[in-house]
Design an enzyme around this catalytic site. Structure first.
Site, PDB file in Angstrom:
ATOM      1  CD  GLU A  48       5.155  15.258 -60.857  1.00  0.00           C
ATOM      2  OE1 GLU A  48       6.630  15.222 -61.237  1.00  0.00           O
ATOM      3  OE2 GLU A  48       4.100  14.213 -60.607  1.00  0.00           O
ATOM      4  NE  ARG A  95       2.539   1.950 -65.681  1.00  0.00           N
ATOM      5  CZ  ARG A  95       2.327   3.490 -65.534  1.00  0.00           C
ATOM      6  NH1 ARG A  95       2.543   4.788 -66.459  1.00  0.00           N
ATOM      7  NH2 ARG A  95       2.943   3.063 -64.115  1.00  0.00           N
ATOM      8  NE  ARG A 138       4.320  11.461 -56.856  1.00  0.00           N
ATOM      9  CZ  ARG A 138       4.446  12.219 -57.935  1.00  0.00           C
ATOM     10  NH1 ARG A 138       5.887  12.593 -57.453  1.00  0.00           N
ATOM     11  NH2 ARG A 138       3.585  11.966 -59.091  1.00  0.00           N
ATOM     12  CG  LEU A 184       3.380  14.146 -73.201  1.00  0.00           C
ATOM     13  CD1 LEU A 184       3.886  14.317 -74.439  1.00  0.00           C
ATOM     14  CD2 LEU A 184       2.304  13.127 -72.735  1.00  0.00           C
ATOM     15  CG  ASN A 192      13.693  17.275 -72.245  1.00  0.00           C
ATOM     16  OD1 ASN A 192      14.263  18.300 -71.207  1.00  0.00           O
ATOM     17  ND2 ASN A 192      13.602  16.712 -71.175  1.00  0.00           N
ATOM     18  CG  HIS A 211       0.968  11.625 -63.967  1.00  0.00           C
ATOM     19  ND1 HIS A 211       0.745  10.861 -64.986  1.00  0.00           N
ATOM     20  CD2 HIS A 211       2.089  10.841 -63.665  1.00  0.00           C
ATOM     21  CE1 HIS A 211       1.880  10.297 -65.909  1.00  0.00           C
ATOM     22  NE2 HIS A 211       2.397   9.948 -64.848  1.00  0.00           N
ATOM     23  CG  ASN A 243       8.288   9.589 -54.985  1.00  0.00           C
ATOM     24  OD1 ASN A 243       6.890   8.792 -54.977  1.00  0.00           O
ATOM     25  ND2 ASN A 243       7.780  10.078 -56.643  1.00  0.00           N
TER      26      ASN A 243
HETATM   27  P1  ADP Z   1       9.355   9.365 -65.249  1.00  0.00           P
HETATM   28  O1  ADP Z   1       8.186   9.473 -65.478  1.00  0.00           O
HETATM   29  O2  ADP Z   1       9.980   8.050 -64.314  1.00  0.00           O
HETATM   30  O3  ADP Z   1       9.594  11.172 -63.508  1.00  0.00           O
HETATM   31  P2  ADP Z   1      10.459  11.708 -66.542  1.00  0.00           P
HETATM   32  O4  ADP Z   1       9.294  13.174 -66.643  1.00  0.00           O
HETATM   33  O5  ADP Z   1      11.110  11.867 -66.349  1.00  0.00           O
HETATM   34  O6  ADP Z   1      10.042  10.183 -66.659  1.00  0.00           O
HETATM   35  O7  ADP Z   1      10.428  11.084 -68.960  1.00  0.00           O
HETATM   36  C1  ADP Z   1      11.443  10.195 -68.712  1.00  0.00           C
HETATM   37  C2  ADP Z   1      11.099  10.035 -70.326  1.00  0.00           C
HETATM   38  O8  ADP Z   1      11.590  11.185 -70.449  1.00  0.00           O
HETATM   39  C3  ADP Z   1      12.395   8.840 -70.984  1.00  0.00           C
HETATM   40  O9  ADP Z   1      10.784   7.795 -71.079  1.00  0.00           O
HETATM   41  C4  ADP Z   1      12.891   9.393 -71.730  1.00  0.00           C
HETATM   42  O10 ADP Z   1      12.606   8.671 -72.768  1.00  0.00           O
HETATM   43  C5  ADP Z   1      12.689  11.161 -72.061  1.00  0.00           C
HETATM   44  N1  ADP Z   1      13.506  11.614 -72.314  1.00  0.00           N
HETATM   45  C6  ADP Z   1      13.937  12.548 -71.736  1.00  0.00           C
HETATM   46  N2  ADP Z   1      14.825  13.552 -72.093  1.00  0.00           N
HETATM   47  C7  ADP Z   1      14.231  13.630 -73.978  1.00  0.00           C
HETATM   48  C8  ADP Z   1      14.867  13.687 -74.808  1.00  0.00           C
HETATM   49  N3  ADP Z   1      16.060  15.177 -75.198  1.00  0.00           N
HETATM   50  N4  ADP Z   1      14.025  13.688 -75.805  1.00  0.00           N
HETATM   51  C9  ADP Z   1      13.153  12.720 -76.075  1.00  0.00           C
HETATM   52  N5  ADP Z   1      12.941  11.952 -74.677  1.00  0.00           N
HETATM   53  C10 ADP Z   1      13.305  12.250 -73.759  1.00  0.00           C
END
Ligand code: ADP
Length: 399
Positions: A384, A239, A89, A207, A333, A178, A7
């Site tokens: 993914e 964004r 990717r 998200l 999460n 996505h 990626n």
């Molecule tokens: P990407 O879109 O870069 O792949 P991720 O899917 O890993 O990123 O998501 C990253 C986001 O997830 C971060 O903005 C972080 O705020 C959020 N995040 C990770 N762990 C938690 C948590 N325990 N509680 C709230 N938000 C979380």
């Protein structure tokens, strides 16, 4: 079959090495283009190794990754010849690709054509393809597109209400992103519900740093929140998501901003960071909100309210839904975000089990709705890379 997944971003390369569905190694090379590029490399079951190198471009980065994979101490392969296929990717396949494909010179040319509408994403993806063509010339390569899953959207969903000539001539339309994640979690959701994906109506919410929501009707994407670029739709970390298109024009006039500046404002300084002035990280926003920071609370409220509205609109668009699925770093999460999004939707048949939502184990899939909930609420960790590995294996084996 051993398959390497790449990626490639503008200054980073993420990789994973699979043997069938088993992950052997993974890593991230960051700060490409500098003398201090950092490689974090982990072999399954062992400690992560971090090293610093001069890596000025992607070709050198991939060479380094291949060296590490065959290193007698750090590696997992006896020879580079053990890699039987490479999966990439690729962010934008425009209307040329509705599924994953074997990379041929014609496919490369089409991905190159998409640079015009994905100037930030497709060039590094292509750099990875060019590098593997030189370093492993005999190995089949497969492209897996972020846009492909959304190619099933009907024209009424992807068309913008601007003069038609811009679609016909400039390919301006909603593409959505996505797709690999929305595809993966919709199949996982069907498995959890014990039903076939082609008999379900699902709303999948990915998200993360970037966020998007998709209406998946009988296994096909019929609408999605991201658009011509990933800027449309939900507000995200930095964004802006959907806004009145007159707003950037007004700000440009008032503040005398040029194209680059307004682009940076909408992509890098907006979203929940822009509203809160605190952070783009939802963990920090939740902490600051709990301490009483009003703008951090407002940012969370705006994000969740807007997602709630998308879910409502997709239930209307599909004439119902069987499940709402949460995935991505936030979706997997944040019980706070999940609760804020789906609470007070009993009218639509969504009943959250607040206790299960709060106590569910990290990293595990769970049904967080009450048994009486007509629309199920599921949390499903996305994967993914596994989708890319499986598609790469299937397509390489067939060719
Ligand atoms: P990407 O879109 O870069 O792949 P991720 O899917 O890993 O990123 O998501 C990253 C986001 O997830 C971060 O903005 C972080 O705020 C959020 N995040 C990770 N762990 C938690 C948590 N325990 N509680 C709230 N938000 C979380």
């Amino acid at each position: 079959m051993k398959v390497l997944i790449l990626n490639c971003g503008s200054s980073s390369i993420k990789y994973k090495l699979y043997d069938d569905d088993q992950q052997l190694a993974e890593g991230l090379l960051e700060k490409i283009g500098t003398a201090e590029a950092q490689l974090g490399h982990t072999v399954a079951g062992r400690k992560k190794l971090v090293s610093v190198h001069e890596v000025l471009e992607h070709h050198a980065g991939i060479e380094l990754i291949l060296q590490v994979l065959v290193d007698p101490e750090k590696g997992v392969l006896t020879s580079i010849e053990d890699i039987q296929a490479v999966g990439h990717r690729v962010v934008h396949g425009a209307e040329s690709f509705s599924e994953s494909t074997l990379i041929t010179p014609e496919v490369v040319a089409k991905i190159e054509e998409c640079i015009d509408i994905a100037p930030l994403h497709n060039p590094p993806n292509l750099a990875g393809i060019y590098a593997i063509s030189e370093l492993l010339p005999k190995v089949p390569q497969v492209a897996v597109f972020d846009t492909a899953f959304h190619q099933t959207m009907p024209d009424k969903a992807f068309m913008y209400a601007i003069p038609y000539v811009f679609y016909a001539r400039n390919h301006i339309r909603k593409y959505g992103f996505h797709g690999i994640s929305h595809y993966y979690v919709s199949y996982e959701a069907a498995a959890m519900l014990g039903r076939a994906v082609d008999e379900l109506k699902l709303i999948t919410c990915h998200l993360g740093n970037g966020s998007s929501v998709t209406a998946v009707d009988h296994g096909r994407s019929v609408d999605t929140s991201m658009g011509f670029t990933p800027l449309e739709g939900l507000p995200m970390g930095t964004r802006c998501g959907d806004i009145d298109p007159a707003v950037p024009l007004y700000i440009m006039g008032k503040e005398e901003l040029n194209l680059q500046q307004i682009n940076a404002l909408l992509n890098k300084h907006s979203g929940v960071l822009g509203i809160s002035g605190v952070s783009n990280d939802f963990r920090t926003l939740e902490e600051e909100s709990a301490k009483g920071d009003k703008r951090a609370t407002l940012a969370l409220e705006v994000f969740c309210y807007r997602l709630k509205k998308y879910i409502g609109s997709y239930i209307a668009a599909m004439n119902g839904a069987d499940a709402i699925v949460f995935t991505g770093g936030i979706g997997e999460n944040s019980d706070i975000v999940r609760e804020m999004v789906v609470k007070d939707m009993e009218f639509l048949g969504v009943e959250l089990d607040a206790e299960t939502n709060r106590t569910k184990k990290r990293g595990e899939a769970a049904d967080i709705s009450k048994p009486s909930s007509r629309i199920k609420v599921l949390v499903i960790p996305t994967n993914e890379e596994l989708v890319i590995a499986r598609d790469t294996r299937r397509i390489a084996a067939a060719n």
